[in-house]
Design a protein around this motif. Structure first.
Motif, PDB file in Angstrom:
ATOM      1  N   ALA A  23       0.802  -1.020  -0.112  1.00 55.01           N
ATOM      2  CA  ALA A  23      -0.022   0.125  -0.144  1.00 55.01           C
ATOM      3  C   ALA A  23       1.025   1.223   0.049  1.00 55.01           C
ATOM      4  CB  ALA A  23      -1.097   0.116   1.218  1.00 55.01           C
ATOM      5  N   VAL A  24       0.747   2.057  -1.098  1.00 52.50           N
ATOM      6  CA  VAL A  24       1.538   3.191  -1.018  1.00 52.50           C
ATOM      7  C   VAL A  24       0.743   4.597  -0.704  1.00 52.50           C
ATOM      8  CG1 VAL A  24       2.838   4.465  -2.573  1.00 52.50           C
ATOM      9  CG2 VAL A  24       2.960   2.282  -2.998  1.00 52.50           C
ATOM     10  N   LEU A 370       6.878   3.634  -9.247  1.00 54.81           N
ATOM     11  CA  LEU A 370       5.319   4.182  -8.630  1.00 54.81           C
ATOM     12  C   LEU A 370       4.674   5.161  -9.442  1.00 54.81           C
ATOM     13  CD1 LEU A 370       6.572   4.670  -4.952  1.00 54.81           C
ATOM     14  CD2 LEU A 370       5.300   2.580  -5.947  1.00 54.81           C
ATOM     15  N   GLU A 371       5.353   5.816 -10.462  1.00 56.91           N
ATOM     16  CA  GLU A 371       4.830   6.966 -11.189  1.00 56.91           C
ATOM     17  C   GLU A 371       3.468   6.681 -11.976  1.00 56.91           C
ATOM     18  OE1 GLU A 371       6.073  10.696 -13.767  1.00 56.91           O
ATOM     19  OE2 GLU A 371       7.466   9.060 -13.646  1.00 56.91           O
ATOM     20  N   ALA A 376      -2.170   6.246 -12.517  1.00 55.10           N
ATOM     21  CA  ALA A 376      -3.586   5.206 -12.857  1.00 55.10           C
ATOM     22  C   ALA A 376      -4.337   5.130 -11.518  1.00 55.10           C
ATOM     23  CB  ALA A 376      -2.866   3.976 -13.543  1.00 55.10           C
ATOM     24  N   LYS A 377      -3.800   5.245 -10.261  1.00 57.66           N
ATOM     25  CA  LYS A 377      -4.720   4.961  -9.200  1.00 57.66           C
ATOM     26  C   LYS A 377      -4.959   3.613  -9.049  1.00 57.66           C
ATOM     27  CE  LYS A 377      -6.674   9.642  -8.717  1.00 57.66           C
ATOM     28  NZ  LYS A 377      -7.973  10.456  -8.280  1.00 57.66           N
ATOM     29  N   ALA A 378      -3.680   2.950  -9.118  1.00 62.81           N
ATOM     30  CA  ALA A 378      -3.690   1.472  -9.121  1.00 62.81           C
ATOM     31  C   ALA A 378      -4.223   0.926  -7.769  1.00 62.81           C
ATOM     32  CB  ALA A 378      -2.429   0.949  -9.691  1.00 62.81           C
ATOM     33  N   HIS A 382      -3.241   4.847  -2.051  1.00 68.59           N
ATOM     34  CA  HIS A 382      -4.135   5.518  -1.336  1.00 68.59           C
ATOM     35  C   HIS A 382      -3.251   6.869  -1.273  1.00 68.59           C
ATOM     36  CE1 HIS A 382      -6.190   1.873  -0.224  1.00 68.59           C
ATOM     37  NE2 HIS A 382      -5.105   1.457  -0.090  1.00 68.59           N
ATOM     38  N   CYS A 383      -4.163   7.952  -1.849  1.00 69.97           N
ATOM     39  CA  CYS A 383      -3.593   9.275  -1.805  1.00 69.97           C
ATOM     40  C   CYS A 383      -4.501  10.243  -0.823  1.00 69.97           C
ATOM     41  CB  CYS A 383      -3.624   9.928  -2.912  1.00 69.97           C
ATOM     42  SG  CYS A 383      -2.480   8.999  -4.063  1.00 69.97           S
TER      43      CYS A 383
END
Length: 522
Positions: A23-24, A370-371, A376-378, A382-383
């Motif tokens: 989870a990023v 990661l870019e 693409a909000k894979a 989570h942002c």
């Protein structure tokens, strides 16, 4: 080589992310840390959790957030001993007793938990001039604070509570001052600290162990009853780290990535990927060892160019080599951190510009992977976005600003069990036999046993050096006076029992074949 390195880095990161389900998080790092620690046990109640960081300087905000959330964690070499408040107070006491003119140290003592004067009394004791008892020295602006404490009864503007506290503190300091250079420094400092209520003011056995670490260091650094090199002593204190909390959650760990090598955890959280690393100062000279084709060891040295001159080609070459080495080191650190996870890996960062990570950060190395996933909000990304101006320009409220609501300190009428009364300027001190109700969980029951063990270990070492065959009962009897001196130097006044224990232990060693084999110098 840089292209090969980047390909290898991307390859291992892809493998790690496919094996774990990462989870990023892009957003508020500290709050997310606490949330992950809170919710991780719901999925795996018995699973271990580790928060790993690149440098210790990345931890203060995280630890503060964990503490506010009520978590207690296992940590190794994380909390510097010199930043623990009980150790800071004990260090102030050491400075004050070794340097009576140190006003900052004495003010720290008067504000410590085992004294705890309020600001009014602190101002009075620090600034009142007593022409007869403590005149101001020529060229000085303030009176000697130590003498004002001893003569506090001549200061009339003290509060009743402050006067009661200073009655207790000044009597102990007067007794302690009269005993200087009569005991080893560690015993002298520890005795005064205990009599002032230092141990009674501690809130956990962990704090007592931290203070014992500091006192052990005093014992190592002492020279002739004092600390001859105080800056070196301060540096030694700062290099020590507090021992782990014995009451911490055994499943929650906080450490650097370097310390995590060889360990594994069910859930790993790596925050601060976008934190700027420590900057490298421009060095006057760079060097690098290499092996020639003939197998010879060679040393390449490149000096920094002088002002106004062109840069040295050799220096620029070594700079590029140094940068490449740092990039490879980042890859190694990332590999170690990400492969500590058994089930889940959480990579976290904050950034003002999500399209451009901080130079030389761990995120910069991860960005090729990661870019595209973030854009693409894979799944697993989570942002949290904070809008520009959010939290700014809000209406002012009349809510009071939070302030310090209490001070941790001993009761005003606290007395050490061994101090019975103070008559006039002469305190009456009675050394009572320890009673069960006097011995709390933070009190060392028998310090003489520790000193006896110290002398016994010295003797066993001496037996090994001299040879076990050179020792007999006559040797023991002849050396008992020297052991008696060593015990008294360590603060043991009644040495008969300690000498009996030492002699019995050595005699038992000589009667045991196993012990003689262990002590034999072979």
């Amino acid at each position: 080589e840089k292209t090969k390195m980047k390909k290898l880095l991307i390859l291992f990161l892809i493998i790690a992310m496919l094996m774990l389900v990462p989870a990023v998080f892009a957003g508020l790092m500290n709050e997310s840390d606490v949330d992950l620690v809170l919710y991780a046990p719901m999925d795996d109640p018995d699973g271990s959790i580790a928060i790993l960081v690149r440098y210790r300087t990345h931890l203060p905000d995280i630890l503060k957030a964990l503490q506010q959330a009520g978590h207690r964690w296992q940590a190794t070499d994380i909390n510097p001993l010199g930043k623990r408040m009980p150790v800071i107070d004990l260090m102030s006491l050491t400075r004050a007793l070794l340097s009576p003119a140190d006003r900052i140290a004495w003010l720290s003592i008067l504000r410590s938990p085992w004294c705890g004067l309020d600001l009014h009394d602190l101002f009075q004791i620090a600034n009142t001039t007593l022409p007869e008892q403590n005149p101001v020295a020529e060229g000085e602006r303030y009176p000697l604070l130590f003498l004002n404490i001893l003569n506090h009864r001549h200061i009339h503007d003290l509060s009743p509570e402050g006067r009661q506290i200073l009655d207790r503190v000044s009597s102990i300091l007067k007794i302690g001052w009269d005993q200087r250079y009569r005991k080893p420094l560690r015993i002298w400092i520890e005795g005064i600290w205990t009599a002032l209520g230092g141990k009674a003011a501690l809130v956990s056995t962990t704090e007592l162990e931290q203070c014992q670490q500091y006192l052990d260091l005093i014992e190592q650094q002492e020279t002739g009853g004092t600390i001859s090199d105080w800056p070196a002593f301060e540096k030694a204190v700062q290099s020590l780290y507090a021992k782990p909390d014995q009451e911490a959650d055994p499943n929650l760990h906080v450490m650097t990535i370097h310390k995590a090598k060889g360990l594994e955890f069910d859930t790993v959280i790596i925050p601060g990927l976008n934190r700027k690393p420590r900057g490298d100062d421009k060095q006057l000279m760079l060097w690098q060892e290499r092996v020639s084709k003939q197998g010879e060891n060679q040393l390449i040295i490149g000096p920094l160019e002088q002002t106004g001159q062109d840069s040295d080609p050799l220096f620029k070459y070594l700079q590029r080599e140094h940068q490449l080495k740092n990039q490879l080191e980042k890859a190694r650190v990332l590999y170690v951190g990400t492969t500590r996870a058994i089930k889940k890996l959480h990579l976290m960062y904050t950034t003002d510009n999500e399209l451009k990570p901080t130079a030389n950060s761990l995120l910069e190395s991860l960005w090729p992977v990661l870019e595209s996933a973030i854009e693409a909000k894979a799944q697993g990304i989570h942002c949290h976005y904070q809008q520009q101006g959010e939290g700014e320009g809000e209406e002012m409220t009349n809510e009071p600003i939070p302030t310090l609501d209490h001070l941790q300190r001993l009761p005003t009428d606290w007395q050490h069990p061994k101090i019975i009364a103070v008559k006039g300027d002469a305190p009456v001190v009675i050394e009572q036999a320890p009673q069960d109700h006097d011995q709390g969980p933070l009190t060392e029951r028998n310090p003489a046993a520790r000193h006896t063990g110290t002398v016994l270990h010295r003797i066993l070492r001496q037996i090994v050096v001299e040879g076990v065959n050179t020792w007999n009962l006559d040797t023991i009897n002849n050396r008992k006076p020297f052991w008696d001196i060593q015990l008294r130097q360590l603060g043991v006044s009644q040495t008969d029992e300690a000498l009996e224990v030492i002699c019995r232990a050595i005699t038992n060693c000589f009667q045991s074949d196993t012990a003689q084999w262990i002590l034999s110098n072979q």
